[in-house]
Design an enzyme around this catalytic site. Structure first.
Site, PDB file in Angstrom:
ATOM      1  N   ALA A  11       0.801  -1.234   0.000  1.00  0.00           N
ATOM      2  CA  ALA A  11       0.000   0.000   0.000  1.00  0.00           C
ATOM      3  C   ALA A  11       0.830   1.279   0.000  1.00  0.00           C
ATOM      4  O   ALA A  11       0.361   2.321  -0.452  1.00  0.00           O
ATOM      5  CB  ALA A  11      -0.944  -0.006   1.202  1.00  0.00           C
ATOM      6  N   GLY A  13       3.681   1.650  -1.597  1.00  0.00           N
ATOM      7  CA  GLY A  13       4.504   1.730  -2.811  1.00  0.00           C
ATOM      8  C   GLY A  13       3.950   2.718  -3.828  1.00  0.00           C
ATOM      9  O   GLY A  13       2.865   3.286  -3.639  1.00  0.00           O
ATOM     10  N   ARG A  37       4.671  -4.638   4.337  1.00  0.00           N
ATOM     11  CA  ARG A  37       5.489  -5.695   4.961  1.00  0.00           C
ATOM     12  C   ARG A  37       5.762  -5.348   6.428  1.00  0.00           C
ATOM     13  O   ARG A  37       5.771  -4.152   6.797  1.00  0.00           O
ATOM     14  CB  ARG A  37       6.787  -5.904   4.188  1.00  0.00           C
ATOM     15  CG  ARG A  37       7.658  -4.699   4.173  1.00  0.00           C
ATOM     16  CD  ARG A  37       9.023  -4.936   3.597  1.00  0.00           C
ATOM     17  NE  ARG A  37       9.717  -3.654   3.564  1.00  0.00           N
ATOM     18  CZ  ARG A  37      10.256  -3.067   4.625  1.00  0.00           C
ATOM     19  NH1 ARG A  37      10.220  -3.646   5.811  1.00  0.00           N
ATOM     20  NH2 ARG A  37      10.830  -1.875   4.497  1.00  0.00           N
ATOM     21  N   THR A 101       2.196  -7.335 -10.435  1.00  0.00           N
ATOM     22  CA  THR A 101       3.638  -7.532 -10.219  1.00  0.00           C
ATOM     23  C   THR A 101       4.292  -8.160 -11.440  1.00  0.00           C
ATOM     24  O   THR A 101       3.745  -9.087 -12.044  1.00  0.00           O
ATOM     25  CB  THR A 101       3.840  -8.470  -9.003  1.00  0.00           C
ATOM     26  OG1 THR A 101       3.110  -7.947  -7.903  1.00  0.00           O
ATOM     27  CG2 THR A 101       5.311  -8.605  -8.650  1.00  0.00           C
ATOM     28  N   THR A 102       5.484  -7.679 -11.791  1.00  0.00           N
ATOM     29  CA  THR A 102       6.223  -8.217 -12.938  1.00  0.00           C
ATOM     30  C   THR A 102       7.537  -8.850 -12.460  1.00  0.00           C
ATOM     31  O   THR A 102       7.914  -8.731 -11.296  1.00  0.00           O
ATOM     32  CB  THR A 102       6.523  -7.102 -13.955  1.00  0.00           C
ATOM     33  OG1 THR A 102       7.257  -6.061 -13.287  1.00  0.00           O
ATOM     34  CG2 THR A 102       5.248  -6.527 -14.534  1.00  0.00           C
ATOM     35  N   GLY A 125       1.014  -7.961 -17.172  1.00  0.00           N
ATOM     36  CA  GLY A 125       2.199  -7.117 -17.075  1.00  0.00           C
ATOM     37  C   GLY A 125       1.870  -5.653 -17.260  1.00  0.00           C
ATOM     38  O   GLY A 125       2.704  -4.781 -16.979  1.00  0.00           O
ATOM     39  N   HIS A 157      11.914   2.901 -18.448  1.00  0.00           N
ATOM     40  CA  HIS A 157      11.254   3.112 -17.156  1.00  0.00           C
ATOM     41  C   HIS A 157      12.152   3.919 -16.229  1.00  0.00           C
ATOM     42  O   HIS A 157      13.357   4.020 -16.434  1.00  0.00           O
ATOM     43  CB  HIS A 157      10.931   1.774 -16.486  1.00  0.00           C
ATOM     44  CG  HIS A 157       9.745   1.077 -17.071  1.00  0.00           C
ATOM     45  ND1 HIS A 157       9.848   0.244 -18.155  1.00  0.00           N
ATOM     46  CD2 HIS A 157       8.422   1.101 -16.716  1.00  0.00           C
ATOM     47  CE1 HIS A 157       8.640  -0.222 -18.455  1.00  0.00           C
ATOM     48  NE2 HIS A 157       7.758   0.281 -17.607  1.00  0.00           N
ATOM     49  N   LYS A 161      13.073   0.962 -11.080  1.00  0.00           N
ATOM     50  CA  LYS A 161      12.537  -0.337 -11.523  1.00  0.00           C
ATOM     51  C   LYS A 161      13.585  -1.436 -11.365  1.00  0.00           C
ATOM     52  O   LYS A 161      14.740  -1.248 -11.742  1.00  0.00           O
ATOM     53  CB  LYS A 161      12.050  -0.250 -12.977  1.00  0.00           C
ATOM     54  CG  LYS A 161      11.328  -1.520 -13.421  1.00  0.00           C
ATOM     55  CD  LYS A 161      10.497  -1.288 -14.661  1.00  0.00           C
ATOM     56  CE  LYS A 161       9.831  -2.574 -15.148  1.00  0.00           C
ATOM     57  NZ  LYS A 161       8.916  -3.148 -14.155  1.00  0.00           N
ATOM     58  N   GLY A 167       7.555  -6.206 -17.697  1.00  0.00           N
ATOM     59  CA  GLY A 167       6.449  -7.136 -17.942  1.00  0.00           C
ATOM     60  C   GLY A 167       5.701  -6.773 -19.213  1.00  0.00           C
ATOM     61  O   GLY A 167       5.252  -7.653 -19.965  1.00  0.00           O
ATOM     62  N   THR A 168       5.590  -5.492 -19.472  1.00  0.00           N
ATOM     63  CA  THR A 168       4.908  -5.041 -20.694  1.00  0.00           C
ATOM     64  C   THR A 168       5.693  -5.437 -21.939  1.00  0.00           C
ATOM     65  O   THR A 168       5.108  -5.828 -22.955  1.00  0.00           O
ATOM     66  CB  THR A 168       4.732  -3.505 -20.666  1.00  0.00           C
ATOM     67  OG1 THR A 168       4.153  -3.144 -19.425  1.00  0.00           O
ATOM     68  CG2 THR A 168       3.877  -3.030 -21.811  1.00  0.00           C
TER      69      THR A 168
HETATM   70  N1  LIG Z   1       0.978  -4.518 -14.361  1.00  0.00           N
HETATM   71  C1  LIG Z   1       1.017  -3.174 -14.336  1.00  0.00           C
HETATM   72  O1  LIG Z   1       0.166  -2.482 -14.947  1.00  0.00           O
HETATM   73  C2  LIG Z   1       2.066  -2.503 -13.538  1.00  0.00           C
HETATM   74  C3  LIG Z   1       2.957  -3.262 -12.840  1.00  0.00           C
HETATM   75  N2  LIG Z   1       3.865  -2.691 -12.007  1.00  0.00           N
HETATM   76  C4  LIG Z   1       4.671  -3.615 -11.212  1.00  0.00           C
HETATM   77  O2  LIG Z   1       4.221  -3.542  -9.853  1.00  0.00           O
HETATM   78  C5  LIG Z   1       5.303  -3.848  -8.984  1.00  0.00           C
HETATM   79  C6  LIG Z   1       5.453  -2.758  -7.935  1.00  0.00           C
HETATM   80  O3  LIG Z   1       5.824  -1.551  -8.561  1.00  0.00           O
HETATM   81  P1  LIG Z   1       5.995  -0.200  -7.714  1.00  0.00           P
HETATM   82  O4  LIG Z   1       4.717   0.154  -7.044  1.00  0.00           O
HETATM   83  O5  LIG Z   1       6.625   0.778  -8.636  1.00  0.00           O
HETATM   84  O6  LIG Z   1       7.069  -0.673  -6.621  1.00  0.00           O
HETATM   85  P2  LIG Z   1       7.283  -0.154  -5.142  1.00  0.00           P
HETATM   86  O7  LIG Z   1       8.595  -0.720  -4.688  1.00  0.00           O
HETATM   87  O8  LIG Z   1       7.048   1.319  -5.074  1.00  0.00           O
HETATM   88  O9  LIG Z   1       6.085  -0.854  -4.323  1.00  0.00           O
HETATM   89  C7  LIG Z   1       6.086  -2.181  -3.870  1.00  0.00           C
HETATM   90  C8  LIG Z   1       5.568  -2.162  -2.453  1.00  0.00           C
HETATM   91  O10 LIG Z   1       5.358  -3.498  -1.977  1.00  0.00           O
HETATM   92  C9  LIG Z   1       5.830  -3.523  -0.646  1.00  0.00           C
HETATM   93  N3  LIG Z   1       6.069  -4.871  -0.154  1.00  0.00           N
HETATM   94  C10 LIG Z   1       7.203  -5.612  -0.241  1.00  0.00           C
HETATM   95  N4  LIG Z   1       7.023  -6.791   0.399  1.00  0.00           N
HETATM   96  C11 LIG Z   1       5.772  -6.776   0.907  1.00  0.00           C
HETATM   97  C12 LIG Z   1       5.031  -7.687   1.709  1.00  0.00           C
HETATM   98  N5  LIG Z   1       5.528  -8.869   2.076  1.00  0.00           N
HETATM   99  N6  LIG Z   1       3.785  -7.340   2.083  1.00  0.00           N
HETATM  100  C13 LIG Z   1       3.245  -6.164   1.721  1.00  0.00           C
HETATM  101  N7  LIG Z   1       3.913  -5.235   0.970  1.00  0.00           N
HETATM  102  C14 LIG Z   1       5.161  -5.552   0.574  1.00  0.00           C
HETATM  103  C15 LIG Z   1       7.097  -2.664  -0.696  1.00  0.00           C
HETATM  104  O11 LIG Z   1       7.535  -2.305   0.593  1.00  0.00           O
HETATM  105  P3  LIG Z   1       9.097  -1.933   0.816  1.00  0.00           P
HETATM  106  O12 LIG Z   1       9.417  -0.857  -0.154  1.00  0.00           O
HETATM  107  O13 LIG Z   1       9.114  -1.477   2.236  1.00  0.00           O
HETATM  108  O14 LIG Z   1       9.844  -3.206   0.560  1.00  0.00           O
HETATM  109  C16 LIG Z   1       6.576  -1.487  -1.500  1.00  0.00           C
HETATM  110  O15 LIG Z   1       5.898  -0.543  -0.688  1.00  0.00           O
HETATM  111  C17 LIG Z   1       6.522  -4.047  -9.885  1.00  0.00           C
HETATM  112  O16 LIG Z   1       6.683  -5.427 -10.142  1.00  0.00           O
HETATM  113  C18 LIG Z   1       6.141  -3.304 -11.166  1.00  0.00           C
HETATM  114  O17 LIG Z   1       6.810  -3.770 -12.301  1.00  0.00           O
HETATM  115  C19 LIG Z   1       3.954  -1.349 -11.855  1.00  0.00           C
HETATM  116  C20 LIG Z   1       3.120  -0.528 -12.554  1.00  0.00           C
HETATM  117  C21 LIG Z   1       2.097  -1.034 -13.450  1.00  0.00           C
HETATM  118  O1  LIG Z   2       7.706  -0.910 -12.746  1.00  0.00           O
HETATM  119  C1  LIG Z   2       6.936  -0.101 -13.341  1.00  0.00           C
HETATM  120  O2  LIG Z   2       6.886   1.089 -13.039  1.00  0.00           O
HETATM  121  C2  LIG Z   2       6.059  -0.628 -14.395  1.00  0.00           C
HETATM  122  N1  LIG Z   2       6.020  -1.897 -14.573  1.00  0.00           N
HETATM  123  C3  LIG Z   2       5.226  -2.601 -15.508  1.00  0.00           C
HETATM  124  C4  LIG Z   2       6.118  -3.389 -16.448  1.00  0.00           C
HETATM  125  O3  LIG Z   2       7.080  -4.019 -15.982  1.00  0.00           O
HETATM  126  O4  LIG Z   2       5.847  -3.410 -17.630  1.00  0.00           O
HETATM  127  C5  LIG Z   2       4.182  -1.762 -16.169  1.00  0.00           C
HETATM  128  C6  LIG Z   2       4.521  -0.327 -16.360  1.00  0.00           C
HETATM  129  O5  LIG Z   2       5.230  -0.164 -17.553  1.00  0.00           O
HETATM  130  C7  LIG Z   2       5.224   0.310 -15.168  1.00  0.00           C
END
Ligand SMILES: NC(=O)C1=CN([C@@H]2O[C@H](COP(=O)(O)OP(=O)(O)OC[C@H]3O[C@@H](n4cnc5c(N)ncnc54)[C@H](OP(=O)(O)O)[C@@H]3O)[C@@H](O)[C@H]2O)C=CC1
Ligand SMILES: O=C(O)C1=N[C@H](C(=O)O)C[C@H](O)C1
Length: 269
Positions: A11, A13, A37, A101-102, A125, A157, A161, A167-168
């Site tokens: 939440a 992130g 976490r 998640t990717t 992705g 990106h 990252k 993933g995209t």
């Molecule tokens: N499919 C899509 O459309 C998109 C996918 N993504 C993907 O989403 C993922 C996250 O991206 P992003 O938000 O930028 O990353 P962030 O690192 O900002 O966010 C991830 C969050 O998850 C938390 N986390 C880690 N372990 C746990 C746990 N066990 N329980 C609960 N929370 C936990 C992290 O905490 P802490 O930092 O304290 O470890 C952090 O706050 C990536 O894999 C990214 O590629 C992103 C954008 C779009």
């Molecule tokens: O990590 C990101 O930020 C993003 N991750 C996704 C990916 O791996 O494709 C989607 C988006 O592009 C942003």
């Protein structure tokens, strides 16, 4: 029908905060829980305040099982091993799991597929409408052009990252491979360095750029003799992914168990 109660994991992130704002903006969805976490600095903070919405009365906690018991669905943009564990917990609770998640490896993808036998999982992705439309266009273009046209997927990106290619990029590579009628894993070039030799015919190449605060940019280039076709998507804001994730959760509510994609959710093919 009552609002769908959604738990956001990760939440605090970048995406977690965007998801909290998206839930607030979408009719039919309500924030039920926000999870981080154990040990996170965000624990105990109001999820709405953290997401710059103002207080919403949901404190960030670290008990995922309790959060899932109070929810109809979970939105998960965290990390590969974390999403695998949450897919087990969501299946135990019988609730919808939306996974953005990717960077998952093959064993992690298999574990999620197995859990989808017990609950509806939507995984992609990229949750945006634009990228999913782009994937359909890429599949069409790859189908229309023969293997004399070289296909390259280029992505950029932000510097935070942690996985590559994105993933995209894989999603678009898969779309190109499907259009061409080949298996991506047997026909991809993910890294080039040094004396690579000429480009192997029929392969799909990947190139990765990282820097600054770029939200996400993807281009698929189809390069032929004397001409190049370029199909591009630029994400200007993370809200496009968050809106897509909330839409996916609402779509998956009361669906049979299974592993669904954003193309299923959006009804485009
Ligand atoms: N499919 C899509 O459309 C998109 C996918 N993504 C993907 O989403 C993922 C996250 O991206 P992003 O938000 O930028 O990353 P962030 O690192 O900002 O966010 C991830 C969050 O998850 C938390 N986390 C880690 N372990 C746990 C746990 N066990 N329980 C609960 N929370 C936990 C992290 O905490 P802490 O930092 O304290 O470890 C952090 O706050 C990536 O894999 C990214 O590629 C992103 C954008 C779009
Ligand atoms: O990590 C990101 O930020 C993003 N991750 C996704 C990916 O791996 O494709 C989607 C988006 O592009 C942003």
């Amino acid at each position: 029908m009552a609002d769908m109660r959604l738990a956001v994991v990760g939440a605090a992130g970048r995406m977690g905060q965007a998801l909290i704002r998206a839930i607030d903006a979408v009719d039919g969805a309500a924030l039920a829980a926000a999870v981080e976490r154990s040990g996170s600095d965000a624990l105990g903070r109001d999820a709405g305040e953290l997401a710059r919405l103002g207080p919403v009365g949901v404190a960030i906690g670290d008990d995922a099982e309790a959060a899932f018991a109070a929810a109809d669905g979970v939105l998960d943009f965290t990390a590969p091993a974390v999403s695998v564990e949450f897919s087990r917990l969501a299946a135990d609770a019988g609730i919808v799991h939306v996974i953005g998640t990717t960077g998952l490896d093959a064993a992690q993808e298999d574990a999620i597929r197995a859990n989808a036998a017990r609950a509806a999982i939507v995984k992609s992705g990229n949750m945006s409408l634009g990228v999913n439309l782009l994937s359909v266009l890429v599949r069409q273009a790859a189908k229309a052009l023969d293997a004399d046209w070289d296909i390259e997927v280029v992505e950029m990106h932000h510097k935070h990252k942690v996985d590559a290619p994105s993933g995209t990029a894989y999603l678009l590579g898969e779309a190109a491979a499907e259009g061409r009628g080949v298996d991506l894993s047997d026909n991809s070039v993910r890294v080039r360095d040094g004396q690579t030799g000429p480009r192997p015919k029929g392969t799909i190449g990947f190139a990765t750029l990282r820097g600054g605060s770029v939200v996400g940019e993807h281009s698929v280039l189809l390069a032929g003799e004397g001409e190049v076709v370029e199909l591009t998507h630029r994400a200007l804001d993370r809200s496009i992914f968050a809106r897509g994730a909330v839409k996916a959760a609402l779509w998956a509510r009361n669906r049979d168990p299974g592993l669904y994609s954003m193309l299923d959710v959006l009804g485009i093919s």
